[in-house]
Scaffold this active site. Structure first.
Site, mmCIF file in Angstrom:
data_model
loop_
_atom_site.group_PDB
_atom_site.id
_atom_site.type_symbol
_atom_site.label_atom_id
_atom_site.label_comp_id
_atom_site.label_asym_id
_atom_site.label_seq_id
_atom_site.Cartn_x
_atom_site.Cartn_y
_atom_site.Cartn_z
ATOM 1 N N SER A 97 0.806 -1.216 0.000
ATOM 2 C CA SER A 97 0.000 0.000 0.000
ATOM 3 C C SER A 97 0.846 1.276 0.000
ATOM 4 C CB SER A 97 -0.952 -0.047 1.194
ATOM 5 O OG SER A 97 -1.844 1.014 1.162
ATOM 6 N N ASP A 236 -1.961 6.358 -3.465
ATOM 7 C CA ASP A 236 -0.886 5.639 -2.790
ATOM 8 C C ASP A 236 -0.359 4.543 -3.723
ATOM 9 O OD1 ASP A 236 -2.990 3.836 -2.636
ATOM 10 O OD2 ASP A 236 -2.454 3.121 -0.643
ATOM 11 N N ASP A 238 -0.789 1.454 -4.206
ATOM 12 C CA ASP A 238 -1.682 0.475 -4.840
ATOM 13 C C ASP A 238 -3.037 1.056 -5.228
ATOM 14 O OD1 ASP A 238 -2.359 0.693 -2.113
ATOM 15 O OD2 ASP A 238 -3.378 -1.227 -2.170
ATOM 16 N N ASP A 240 -5.678 2.390 -3.602
ATOM 17 C CA ASP A 240 -6.957 2.390 -2.876
ATOM 18 C C ASP A 240 -7.143 3.680 -2.074
ATOM 19 O OD1 ASP A 240 -5.032 1.706 -1.044
ATOM 20 O OD2 ASP A 240 -6.126 -0.004 -0.199
HETATM 21 MG MG MG Z 1 -3.284 1.311 -0.275
#
Ligand code: MG
Length: 455
Positions: A97, A236, A238, A240
């Site tokens: 993340s 960020d 990834d 999300d």
């Molecule tokens: Mg994330």
């Protein structure tokens, strides 16, 4: 990862120290054993260790007879969405993340695109600990499928739900993470004038930290201002989480934009909104003044997603920029959140700074105290006792996650971080002076509790 394998956002650790390829094979074996053959999608963010861990996870899955579809680099929400829409039995995302580049992790989604909850996580964990793997007969090993799944279904979902009339000028900063290609494409498809920065895959994250915040987005803020853009958006590692810079080149406070968007959703459809114990009390003010209801959960998007489902909520989000739009899916989705926010601005005919200005400003201070993982929970219990002694006139006390204490015009939250060896302190008040005074007292208490345990 000494306390348990899973933190508040899946398995997370330092590569080749906590999270080794050996552990990743075991995670693959455990998930394969848990679902029993079937079809699993595996994707990763841009981290250097991504392929190594993907190979290991895929190997474990195939050993249990699982057909493994390797999607390559995809944002977490896209993986979660495709897992549901293309009928996979699970989706595995290799990502840490927003953590620094030397970290990585694994997050597991079920066939509904919902992240594994505590119960499923503990089942996976016990399969790993007791090595209760069920490998397949050699004739029935899982196949590997590399081609065939693209993000078309996700792009169509966005296009069906968001149309824009204005040609917005947008600076997009994926930070060299998993949204680097797809996010600028989506904004272009919506007719925006897009200037991408840090928009190439790079697992060293040379442009900025994978964590979007006021500090890491200084360059984005500068570019927004110099280009005279309407809006700056960043994700960020990834994808999300999302963060915004307004048309003046000012970083938009996470709590305020979350509260403003929640208020917008309520004005349209009404209902229940979910957030965590960590969100600002302005959230309650905004929601309740519009006749809505706030449900607060433990910190972690898994808990928000679960509560949204349980309470039939219309929207949910964390102040770190993880927003969930349950009408479309249950994974926090930075890209979807940013296009929906644009749509909201268009509908309200407001700039981002105007949209957020309706939310009052409360002073919020946050601090983290280093604390060994194995001592975090005990430290928080000790802090609760000390807080009760120091603030005997408190109005409300909740232990849904850590200790949340409401005073007359302030609140205090002390909780163990789910992903790092830290105890986190949040103090919010109507005045900065009060917030600082309370923070000072609470810091002393937390430091004392941690020191007592680490003596
Ligand atoms: Mg994330």
């Amino acid at each position: 990862m000494k306390v348990g394998l899973f933190g508040s956002s899946g398995i997370r650790g330092l590569v080749n120290a906590d999270l080794t390829p050996v552990l990743a094979v075991k995670v693959g074996l455990a998930v394969g054993t848990f679902i029993g053959a079937g079809k699993v999608f595996v994707a990763r963010d841009t981290r250097v260790s991504g392929i190594m861990l993907e190979n290991a996870v895929a190997s474990g899955l195939m050993a249990c007879g699982v057909e493994v579809h390797r999607l390559g680099v995809f944002p977490t929400p896209v993986l979660a969405y495709l897992t549901k829409s293309a009928g996979a039995d699970a989706g595995l995302m290799i990502t840490a993340s927003h953590n620094p580049p030397q970290y990585n992790g694994v997050k597991v989604f079920d066939r509904e695109g919902l992240a594994y909850d505590e119960e499923k996580q503990s089942q996976i964990e016990s399969i790993i600990k007791e090595e209760k793997f069920v490998p397949a007969d050699w004739r029935n090993l899982g196949k590997e499928v590399i081609e065939g799944i693209d993000c078309q279904a996700y792009l169509e979902m966005i296009q069906e739900n968001v149309q824009l009339n204005r040609k917005w000028k947008i600076i997009v900063d994926p930070g060299c993470g998993a949204t680097s290609l797809i996010a600028p494409t989506i904004f272009k498809n919506l007719g925006c004038n897009v200037v991408p920065i840090n928009a190439q895959y790079d697992g060293y994250f040379p442009g900025r930290s994978p964590e979007p915040n006021a500090d890491s987005l200084k360059f984005l803020a500068k570019v927004v201002k110099e280009f005279g853009a309407d809006f700056g958006v960043a994700y960020d590692g990834d994808g999300d989480r999302v963060a915004f810079v307004d048309e003046n080149g000012v970083f938009v406070d996470f709590d305020r934009v979350l509260a403003a968007y929640a208020a917008y959703v309520l004005e349209k459809v009404g209902g229940i909104i979910v957030t965590t114990v960590e969100a600002s009390m302005i959230f309650d003010r905004m929601v309740e003044s519009r006749g809505g209801k706030v449900v607060r959960t433990k910190v972690g998007d898994v808990y928000i997603a679960k509560a949204i489902k349980e309470f039939g909520a219309v929207f949910g989000g964390e102040p770190c920029g993880a927003w969930i739009h349950p009408k479309l899916h249950y994974c926090p989705d930075g890209i979807l959140s940013s296009v929906l926010l644009l749509k909201a601005l268009e509908e309200k005919e407001e700039s981002l700074s105007e949209f957020v200005s309706q939310v009052p400003i409360y002073a919020i201070t946050r601090k983290s105290v280093p604390c060994k993982d194995q001592n975090k929970k005990e430290a928080v219990i000790k802090v609760k006792e000390l807080l009760e002694e120091i603030f005997p006139d408190y109005k409300q006390l909740s232990t849904v996650d850590g200790v949340l204490m409401k005073l007359t015009d302030s609140w205090i939250l002390v909780r163990a971080s789910g992903t790092e060896p830290l105890v986190r302190i949040t103090v919010e008040s109507e005045s900065l002076k009060t917030a600082k005074e309370i923070m000072e007292k609470v810091s002393v208490i937390v430091n004392r509790a941690v020191e007592d345990l680490e003596k």
